[in-house]
Design an enzyme around this catalytic site. Structure first.
Site, short mmCIF file in Angstrom:
data_model
loop_
_atom_site.label_atom_id
_atom_site.label_comp_id
_atom_site.label_asym_id
_atom_site.label_seq_id
_atom_site.Cartn_x
_atom_site.Cartn_y
_atom_site.Cartn_z
N GLU A 9 -6.60 9.58 8.92
CA GLU A 9 -5.25 9.44 9.50
C GLU A 9 -5.09 10.27 10.77
O GLU A 9 -4.26 9.96 11.62
CB GLU A 9 -4.18 9.80 8.47
N HIS B 114 -8.59 3.46 2.97
CA HIS B 114 -8.99 4.05 4.26
C HIS B 114 -10.50 4.07 4.50
O HIS B 114 -10.94 4.24 5.63
CB HIS B 114 -8.50 5.50 4.35
N CYS C 93 -10.98 3.05 -1.84
CA CYS C 93 -9.76 3.54 -1.19
C CYS C 93 -9.53 2.72 0.08
O CYS C 93 -10.49 2.38 0.78
CB CYS C 93 -9.93 5.02 -0.84
N ASP D 4 0.85 -1.19 0.00
CA ASP D 4 0.00 0.00 0.00
C ASP D 4 0.89 1.24 0.00
O ASP D 4 2.04 1.20 0.42
CB ASP D 4 -0.92 0.03 1.23
N SER D 5 0.31 2.35 -0.45
CA SER D 5 1.02 3.62 -0.45
C SER D 5 1.35 4.05 0.99
O SER D 5 2.22 4.88 1.20
CB SER D 5 0.15 4.69 -1.10
N CYS E 277 -3.57 -0.86 -2.51
CA CYS E 277 -3.83 0.56 -2.77
C CYS E 277 -4.65 0.71 -4.05
O CYS E 277 -4.23 0.23 -5.12
CB CYS E 277 -2.48 1.26 -2.92
N1 DGL Z 1 -3.95 3.87 -0.43
C1 DGL Z 1 -4.59 4.92 -1.20
C2 DGL Z 1 -5.75 4.33 -1.99
O1 DGL Z 1 -6.29 3.29 -1.66
C3 DGL Z 1 -5.04 6.07 -0.31
C4 DGL Z 1 -3.90 6.88 0.25
C5 DGL Z 1 -3.10 7.58 -0.81
O2 DGL Z 1 -3.61 8.50 -1.48
O3 DGL Z 1 -1.93 7.22 -0.97
O4 DGL Z 1 -6.14 4.91 -2.97
#
Ligand code: DGL
Length: 278
Positions: free
Chosen positions: A164, A198, A196, A17-18, A80
């Site tokens: 976050e 989150h 997403c 993940d990012s 991600c």
């Molecule tokens: N992990 C990213 C997503 O699912 C969200 C956070 C980011 O923008 O890096 O799109």
């Protein structure tokens, strides 16, 4: 095993993940498939990816999957949505055949789309980062499979920072959510994709605003079910996987803030190891 190493001892499942939001997806995967060994990689030094260009997202994603393959991952899930939308196709079709032809990289978009076309009657809504929304990947995948579905999307760039900060239950977040969701609610979408990592944290709040007539899809559960199904259909991959229920967590930055997020989203005592991706 050292982060630089990469012994050929066996096969792990990599989750990329990012940042740390992918821990929410990993938790669901482990709930469903606890027997495997997982390596999580969160590129939190460079998060968020959501507003970055396709080229940068691709480069970061390529570095991440290369790192995970060097740690003996047989299979990688790109948790991600932004990286799945902007980088997965090129990774699967160009990079993987040249570099690791016998290994696999999967994303989160296809399994969610498959659920959405079953659930979707007339109108499907998608919420995600700007990167995910601007890529139009969800729309294309849904309309390829079920052209009669109308698809509406909404970028929600403020939600990741609010989650976050731990602000999911605050009035500010509820107001922001109501603003973002208003066009989708007015259009009476019958199914809503949380596109997403989150957003499952906001599941109750989102379902509350959308009301009972909208089926909100929980991406974590869907990805876990789809991985179980994939492994059932691919014994050539499954048979290579280690089954010691051991998990390793790599991040590209470490601070008390990230430790706290990791504990909230995954569980107490989570041990991160910091690595460099460049
Ligand atoms: N992990 C990213 C997503 O699912 C969200 C956070 C980011 O923008 O890096 O799109």
């Amino acid at each position: 095993m050292s982060a630089e190493g990469g012994s050929a001892s066996g096969g792990k499942i990599g989750i990329f993940d990012s940042g740390l939001g992918g821990l929410i997806i990993l938790k669901e995967i482990i709930k469903k498939l606890p027997q495997y060994d997982y390596i999580y990689l969160g590129d939190n030094a460079r998060t968020p990816y959501g507003n970055r260009s396709r080229e940068v997202i691709y480069n970061f994603t390529e570095q991440a999957v290369d790192f995970l393959f060097k740690q003996d991952c047989q299979l990688i899930i790109i948790a991600c949505n932004t990286a799945s939308a902007e980088a997965l196709f090129k990774i699967q079709n160009e990079w993987l055949p040249k570099n690791y032809p016998d290994r696999r990289v999967l994303g989160v978009i296809r399994p969610v789309v498959e659920k959405a076309i079953i659930s979707g009657k007339k109108k499907v809504g998608i919420i995600g980062t700007k990167g995910t929304v601007n890529s139009h990947v969800y729309i294309e995948e849904i309309q390829n499979k079920k052209p009669q579905l109308e698809v509406l999307q909404q970028a929600c760039p403020l939600l990741v920072p609010l989650v976050e900060e731990g602000w999911q239950k605050t009035d500010v977040t509820k107001r922001v959510l109501r603003t973002y969701l208003k066009p989708l609610k007015s259009a009476k979408v019958d199914t809503l994709i949380l596109g997403c990592t989150h957003y499952p944290i906001l599941f109750k709040e989102i379902q509350g605003i959308m009301g009972k007539r909208t089926k909100v899809l929980h991406s974590g559960e869907i990805v876990a079910d789809s991985l179980a199904d994939y492994l059932g259909r691919h014994p050539e991959i499954e048979s290579k996987l280690d089954k010691n229920s051991q998990n390793i967590f790599y991040v590209t930055d470490l601070s008390s803030h990230y430790q706290k997020l990791g504990e909230e989203w995954f569980g107490k005592g989570i041990k991160f190891e910091k690595i460099d991706l460049k």
